[in-house]
Design a protein around this motif. Structure first.
Motif, short mmCIF file in Angstrom:
data_model
loop_
_atom_site.label_atom_id
_atom_site.label_comp_id
_atom_site.label_asym_id
_atom_site.label_seq_id
_atom_site.Cartn_x
_atom_site.Cartn_y
_atom_site.Cartn_z
N LYS A 9 0.86 -1.18 0.00
CA LYS A 9 0.00 0.00 0.00
C LYS A 9 0.89 1.23 0.00
O LYS A 9 2.10 1.14 0.19
N GLY A 10 0.29 2.39 -0.21
CA GLY A 10 1.07 3.62 -0.19
C GLY A 10 1.56 4.02 -1.56
O GLY A 10 2.75 3.89 -1.86
N ALA A 11 0.66 4.51 -2.40
CA ALA A 11 1.02 4.86 -3.78
C ALA A 11 2.05 5.98 -3.84
O ALA A 11 3.00 5.92 -4.62
N LYS A 12 1.89 7.02 -3.01
CA LYS A 12 2.84 8.14 -3.04
C LYS A 12 4.24 7.68 -2.66
O LYS A 12 5.23 8.05 -3.29
N ARG A 13 4.30 6.90 -1.59
CA ARG A 13 5.61 6.40 -1.13
C ARG A 13 6.26 5.54 -2.19
O ARG A 13 7.46 5.65 -2.46
N LEU A 14 5.46 4.67 -2.82
CA LEU A 14 6.00 3.78 -3.85
C LEU A 14 6.48 4.58 -5.06
O LEU A 14 7.56 4.30 -5.62
N ALA A 15 5.71 5.58 -5.46
CA ALA A 15 6.12 6.42 -6.61
C ALA A 15 7.42 7.15 -6.30
O ALA A 15 8.32 7.24 -7.14
N LEU A 44 -0.22 5.67 -10.10
CA LEU A 44 -0.28 4.79 -8.92
C LEU A 44 -1.37 5.24 -7.96
O LEU A 44 -2.03 4.40 -7.32
N MET A 45 -1.56 6.55 -7.83
CA MET A 45 -2.63 7.04 -6.96
C MET A 45 -4.01 6.68 -7.52
O MET A 45 -4.93 6.36 -6.76
#
Length: 312
Positions: A9-15, A44-45
């Motif tokens: 989880k965590g689209a911003k962190r992953l991006a 991703l978001m």
């Protein structure tokens, strides 16, 4: 080739992770199935927002996989897209929105695959099962198809390093240091009772359940044979410890001993500088090697004297 992955989880962190400037090169090979196919962060978001429809309790609606060829191997964009297709088909993610990003870091090339897990037809997340074996199957097939060198793999399940590193992080135990201390204790022991004494000097207990395990002072359990895998074979270990194996406590009893111990200290040998433990191990091995050389020299002298006496 090595492939691994898991639900995240965590689209911003992953991006942010995928676009880190510390990589020498970042190439977005593909973004598909989202409203923002030209911006990785927004894509991703979008994927994560779609995942909220499933009301997932964990929020892990994305699947993040790493596709790692060996350090000397270079793959083309088509090779990575082909690898992503094969992996998604094997995992049952066909047709899902995805992003494929290629990195070059310290001269080594690898790629990341991010897949949206929401099944719009069912309103549920695509199931994830046996992904370790599926990753390995796809990697082996791609090695043949792309004519890559075969990467070494473990025989089953989660690797020792993965499983015990997670436990060690939680318990704040340095697995590498533990392995060094246990190796030193084993190599300097002539028999099982010596090994037990050496371990207890470092606040480590040896226990027997379905297998022989080590219990560190924080209650963490570590496989003995895997800890000593670079030093001795399982049969050699059992032969050396046969004098103590029948009387070993269970892991639960060993944990209780650790809990009740009054000798635990933050300055215990287990937490001494790893450099000291490594130096002690090196010194012992050097001494042992010199003794073996000396024995061989004496034997050669005796052999020479016998041949001389026989007039050979």
């Amino acid at each position: 080739m090595i492939i691994n992955g898991q639900a995240v989880k965590g689209a911003k962190r992953l991006a942010h992770h995928l676009m880190k400037p510390e990589n020498e090169k970042v190439s977005i090979l593909e973004i598909s199935g989202t409203a923002s196919n030209d911006n990785l962060k927004w894509a991703l978001m979008d994927m994560e927002a779609l995942g909220r429809l499933t009301q997932s309790r964990t929020g892990k609606v994305l699947y993040h996989a790493n596709i790692n060829p060996q350090s000397h191997e270079v793959l083309s964009r088509e090779d990575y897209i082909r690898s992503a297709d094969r992996l998604m088909n094997e995992l049952g993610f066909e047709g899902q929105p995805r992003a494929v990003v290629m990195h070059v870091k310290q001269g080594r090339q690898h790629a990341h695959l991010v897949v949206q897990l929401t099944d719009l037809d069912s309103g549920k997340l695509r199931p994830i099962s046996n992904n370790y074996y599926k990753h390995r199957t796809v990697a082996k097939d791609l090695e043949k198809e792309l004519r890559l060198d075969r990467s070494p793999r473990r025989k089953s399940g989660k690797s020792f390093e993965q499983k015990e590193a997670q436990q060690a992080k939680k318990l704040k135990v340095d697995v590498s240091h533990l392995r060094t201390v246990v190796t030193l204790a084993y190599e300097t022991a002539k028999q099982g009772k010596d090994f037990l004494r050496n371990l207890r000097q470092s606040a480590i207990e040896l226990a027997k359940g379905k297998r022989l395990v080590l219990v560190d002072e924080r209650g963490g359990i570590h496989s003995l044979t895997r800890t000593l895998k670079a030093t001795a074979k399982p049969k050699e270990i059992k032969d050396k410890l046969r004098d103590v194996i029948p009387d070993l406590p269970s892991p639960e009893e060993a944990k209780e001993r650790q809990r009740l111990s009054e000798n635990i200290s933050e300055h215990n040998r287990l937490y001494q500088s790893e450099d000291i433990a490594l130096r002690q191990l090196a010194e012992f091995r050097q001494k042992k090697l010199m003794e073996e050389v000396q024995v061989r020299m004496i034997e050669r002298q005796r052999q020479f004297q016998r041949q001389k006496g026989l007039g050979l």
